[in-house]
Write a protein that holds these residues in place. Structure first.
Motif, PDB file in Angstrom:
ATOM      1  N   LYS A  91      55.836  53.570  44.020  1.00 38.16           N
ATOM      2  CA  LYS A  91      56.526  52.172  43.918  1.00 38.16           C
ATOM      3  C   LYS A  91      57.943  52.352  44.579  1.00 38.16           C
ATOM      4  O   LYS A  91      58.470  53.203  44.550  1.00 38.16           O
ATOM      5  CB  LYS A  91      56.469  51.681  42.688  1.00 38.16           C
ATOM      6  CG  LYS A  91      55.045  51.301  41.806  1.00 38.16           C
ATOM      7  CD  LYS A  91      55.235  50.666  40.598  1.00 38.16           C
ATOM      8  CE  LYS A  91      53.945  50.143  39.983  1.00 38.16           C
ATOM      9  NZ  LYS A  91      53.955  49.381  38.756  1.00 38.16           N
ATOM     10  N   VAL A  92      58.170  51.013  44.915  1.00 35.00           N
ATOM     11  CA  VAL A  92      59.684  50.622  45.481  1.00 35.00           C
ATOM     12  C   VAL A  92      60.207  49.457  45.003  1.00 35.00           C
ATOM     13  O   VAL A  92      59.239  48.653  44.519  1.00 35.00           O
ATOM     14  CB  VAL A  92      59.673  51.093  47.160  1.00 35.00           C
ATOM     15  CG1 VAL A  92      59.574  52.243  47.640  1.00 35.00           C
ATOM     16  CG2 VAL A  92      58.783  49.971  47.719  1.00 35.00           C
ATOM     17  N   SER A  93      61.540  49.499  45.063  1.00 38.69           N
ATOM     18  CA  SER A  93      62.051  48.175  44.491  1.00 38.69           C
ATOM     19  C   SER A  93      61.740  46.879  45.520  1.00 38.69           C
ATOM     20  O   SER A  93      61.295  47.041  46.751  1.00 38.69           O
ATOM     21  CB  SER A  93      63.695  47.937  44.360  1.00 38.69           C
ATOM     22  OG  SER A  93      64.027  49.131  43.733  1.00 38.69           O
ATOM     23  N   ASN A  94      61.423  45.729  45.056  1.00 40.65           N
ATOM     24  CA  ASN A  94      61.122  44.659  45.704  1.00 40.65           C
ATOM     25  C   ASN A  94      62.013  44.634  47.039  1.00 40.65           C
ATOM     26  O   ASN A  94      63.462  44.353  46.464  1.00 40.65           O
ATOM     27  CB  ASN A  94      61.248  43.207  45.108  1.00 40.65           C
ATOM     28  CG  ASN A  94      60.351  42.285  45.538  1.00 40.65           C
ATOM     29  OD1 ASN A  94      60.080  42.138  46.693  1.00 40.65           O
ATOM     30  ND2 ASN A  94      60.287  41.101  44.572  1.00 40.65           N
ATOM     31  N   GLY A  95      61.873  44.116  47.986  1.00 40.80           N
ATOM     32  CA  GLY A  95      62.846  44.097  49.091  1.00 40.80           C
ATOM     33  C   GLY A  95      63.180  45.387  49.982  1.00 40.80           C
ATOM     34  O   GLY A  95      64.065  45.078  50.873  1.00 40.80           O
ATOM     35  N   THR A  96      62.631  46.307  49.671  1.00 41.65           N
ATOM     36  CA  THR A  96      62.655  47.707  50.435  1.00 41.65           C
ATOM     37  C   THR A  96      62.075  47.524  51.816  1.00 41.65           C
ATOM     38  O   THR A  96      61.134  46.810  51.852  1.00 41.65           O
ATOM     39  CB  THR A  96      62.062  48.879  49.582  1.00 41.65           C
ATOM     40  OG1 THR A  96      62.518  48.820  48.537  1.00 41.65           O
ATOM     41  CG2 THR A  96      62.030  49.945  50.468  1.00 41.65           C
ATOM     42  N   ARG A  97      62.957  47.997  52.733  1.00 45.07           N
ATOM     43  CA  ARG A  97      62.539  48.012  54.316  1.00 45.07           C
ATOM     44  C   ARG A  97      61.588  49.129  54.466  1.00 45.07           C
ATOM     45  O   ARG A  97      62.031  50.344  53.828  1.00 45.07           O
ATOM     46  CB  ARG A  97      63.842  47.956  55.184  1.00 45.07           C
ATOM     47  CG  ARG A  97      65.009  47.116  54.876  1.00 45.07           C
ATOM     48  CD  ARG A  97      66.161  47.423  55.565  1.00 45.07           C
ATOM     49  NE  ARG A  97      65.706  47.013  56.977  1.00 45.07           N
ATOM     50  CZ  ARG A  97      65.895  45.988  57.359  1.00 45.07           C
ATOM     51  NH1 ARG A  97      66.221  44.951  56.788  1.00 45.07           N
ATOM     52  NH2 ARG A  97      65.570  45.583  58.868  1.00 45.07           N
ATOM     53  N   ILE A  98      60.477  48.718  54.940  1.00 48.42           N
ATOM     54  CA  ILE A  98      59.321  49.907  55.388  1.00 48.42           C
ATOM     55  C   ILE A  98      59.475  49.814  56.948  1.00 48.42           C
ATOM     56  O   ILE A  98      59.341  49.066  57.524  1.00 48.42           O
ATOM     57  CB  ILE A  98      58.024  49.292  54.858  1.00 48.42           C
ATOM     58  CG1 ILE A  98      58.109  49.064  53.571  1.00 48.42           C
ATOM     59  CG2 ILE A  98      56.905  50.597  55.450  1.00 48.42           C
ATOM     60  CD1 ILE A  98      58.196  50.202  52.626  1.00 48.42           C
ATOM     61  N   ASN A  99      59.718  51.131  57.355  1.00 45.98           N
ATOM     62  CA  ASN A  99      59.771  51.650  58.865  1.00 45.98           C
ATOM     63  C   ASN A  99      58.516  52.079  59.419  1.00 45.98           C
ATOM     64  O   ASN A  99      57.829  52.788  58.642  1.00 45.98           O
ATOM     65  CB  ASN A  99      60.949  52.882  59.224  1.00 45.98           C
ATOM     66  CG  ASN A  99      62.147  52.193  58.412  1.00 45.98           C
ATOM     67  OD1 ASN A  99      62.851  51.004  58.928  1.00 45.98           O
ATOM     68  ND2 ASN A  99      62.976  53.251  58.133  1.00 45.98           N
ATOM     69  N   LEU A 100      58.143  51.614  60.633  1.00 39.40           N
ATOM     70  CA  LEU A 100      56.899  51.929  61.024  1.00 39.40           C
ATOM     71  C   LEU A 100      56.945  52.393  62.440  1.00 39.40           C
ATOM     72  O   LEU A 100      57.793  52.436  63.101  1.00 39.40           O
ATOM     73  CB  LEU A 100      55.671  50.789  61.128  1.00 39.40           C
ATOM     74  CG  LEU A 100      55.774  49.753  59.860  1.00 39.40           C
ATOM     75  CD1 LEU A 100      55.023  48.674  60.440  1.00 39.40           C
ATOM     76  CD2 LEU A 100      55.163  50.547  59.051  1.00 39.40           C
ATOM     77  N   ILE A 101      56.067  53.738  62.611  1.00 37.30           N
ATOM     78  CA  ILE A 101      55.638  54.068  63.972  1.00 37.30           C
ATOM     79  C   ILE A 101      54.101  53.729  64.515  1.00 37.30           C
ATOM     80  O   ILE A 101      53.294  53.816  63.897  1.00 37.30           O
ATOM     81  CB  ILE A 101      55.669  55.719  63.844  1.00 37.30           C
ATOM     82  CG1 ILE A 101      57.210  56.094  63.403  1.00 37.30           C
ATOM     83  CG2 ILE A 101      55.574  56.437  65.332  1.00 37.30           C
ATOM     84  CD1 ILE A 101      57.070  57.641  63.403  1.00 37.30           C
ATOM     85  N   VAL A 102      54.243  53.106  65.675  1.00 36.04           N
ATOM     86  CA  VAL A 102      53.041  52.549  66.101  1.00 36.04           C
ATOM     87  C   VAL A 102      52.810  53.133  67.436  1.00 36.04           C
ATOM     88  O   VAL A 102      53.601  53.565  68.099  1.00 36.04           O
ATOM     89  CB  VAL A 102      53.100  50.877  66.131  1.00 36.04           C
ATOM     90  CG1 VAL A 102      53.427  50.287  64.999  1.00 36.04           C
ATOM     91  CG2 VAL A 102      54.168  50.550  67.242  1.00 36.04           C
ATOM     92  N   THR A 103      51.360  52.825  67.569  1.00 32.53           N
ATOM     93  CA  THR A 103      51.036  53.527  69.134  1.00 32.53           C
ATOM     94  C   THR A 103      49.955  52.586  69.559  1.00 32.53           C
ATOM     95  O   THR A 103      49.334  51.729  68.879  1.00 32.53           O
ATOM     96  CB  THR A 103      50.622  54.765  69.130  1.00 32.53           C
ATOM     97  OG1 THR A 103      50.274  55.484  70.313  1.00 32.53           O
ATOM     98  CG2 THR A 103      49.303  55.061  68.280  1.00 32.53           C
ATOM     99  N   GLN A 104      49.474  52.655  70.929  1.00 29.67           N
ATOM    100  CA  GLN A 104      48.525  51.824  71.213  1.00 29.67           C
ATOM    101  C   GLN A 104      47.107  52.278  71.050  1.00 29.67           C
ATOM    102  O   GLN A 104      46.840  53.539  70.651  1.00 29.67           O
ATOM    103  CB  GLN A 104      48.410  52.113  72.882  1.00 29.67           C
ATOM    104  CG  GLN A 104      47.348  51.037  73.712  1.00 29.67           C
ATOM    105  CD  GLN A 104      47.774  49.675  73.530  1.00 29.67           C
ATOM    106  OE1 GLN A 104      48.831  49.594  74.669  1.00 29.67           O
ATOM    107  NE2 GLN A 104      47.555  49.137  72.863  1.00 29.67           N
TER     108      GLN A 104
END
Length: 260
Positions: free
Chosen positions: A239-252
């Protein structure tokens, strides 16, 4: 007694009374006209219209017409600095030459005020107090169980405390509670999800989309999937605190068949 009563009825008595009344009236008239002559009663110079004029122009007008003047200054947010906002006597009043005209001018220098204590008060109440002190208000939110409660006050990016001297008319930032508190939410598994679907999950989970890194060339924005996230769910971090930023790595690519 009869003789006195008879005298009161005589012409001589009536003439005496009339002469006395006439003498009193004459004395009053002489005094009135003498005073009017001495003071030039009813004569004078009309006070010019000065309200709304720049101070320098108002001063020149008064000097040209033989008036003296005294100036007080006040600070008003909605008035141009250096303008005249009040005059005494009013425009058109007849006064003597060399009369002092009292002026009120808008100061260009904002006075310092002491920040009132509005911490731990509701937003609506704090705004009413701060506006009475001539302050402008901006807001930002922080995770806290007390919704719309003033948690702290910032000025110029710095936290300030009640009693701090700041210029009147300044903009301050109220840091308010968002009502979410310090509650925790489970970290969602976003890997192999479409980017749009991942954004939807984050929003509904009370989490914030952080930085998105693109791996490789993206030629079709409708087919972009998540290949990694940070933070991600592990055995030691669920779990993380409400409002935590989640970073993403995306691709085609497209979501794999059978993926959740």
């Amino acid at each position: 007694m009869n003789k006195f009563g008879a005298y009161l009825k005589t012409t001589a008595f009536r003439n005496t009374i009339l002469l006395a009344i006439g003498a009193v009236i004459a004395v009053v008239l002489i005094a009135f006209f003498s005073l009017s002559f001495y003071t030039n009663h009813g004569e004078g110079i009309p006070v010019p219209q000065l309200k709304g004029l720049p101070a320098n122009k108002a001063f020149d007008i008064l000097k040209d017409q033989g008036f003296e003047y005294h100036v007080d200054s006040v600070y008003q947010l909605d008035k141009a600095p250096g303008s005249i906002i009040e005059q005494d006597p009013d425009a058109g009043t007849l006064v003597k030459q060399n009369r002092i005209i009292y002026l009120t001018m808008v100061s260009g220098l904002a006075p310092n005020i002491s920040l009132p204590d509005v911490e731990q008060t509701q937003y609506i109440s704090a705004v009413a107090t701060l506006k009475n002190f001539g302050l402008k208000i901006d807001t930002t939110y922080r995770s806290d169980i007390a919704r719309d409660m003033v948690l702290e006050i910032q000025f110029g990016g710095q936290v300030i405390k009640p009693g701090t001297k700041i210029p009147k008319g300044s903009t301050i930032t109220l840091v308010l509670g968002d009502g979410a508190g310090a509650s925790e939410v489970e970290i969602p598994d976003l890997v192999n999800q479409d980017l749009d679907a991942a954004k939807f999950v984050l929003h509904n989970s009370g989490l914030i989309l952080g930085e998105i890194q693109y791996r490789g060339a993206i030629t079709d924005s409708n087919n972009v999937i998540v290949v990694a996230q940070s933070p991600m769910k592990t055995d030691s971090a669920i779990k993380v605190s409400n409002g935590t930023r989640i970073n993403l790595i995306v691709t085609q690519g497209k979501k794999s068949d059978g993926a959740n």
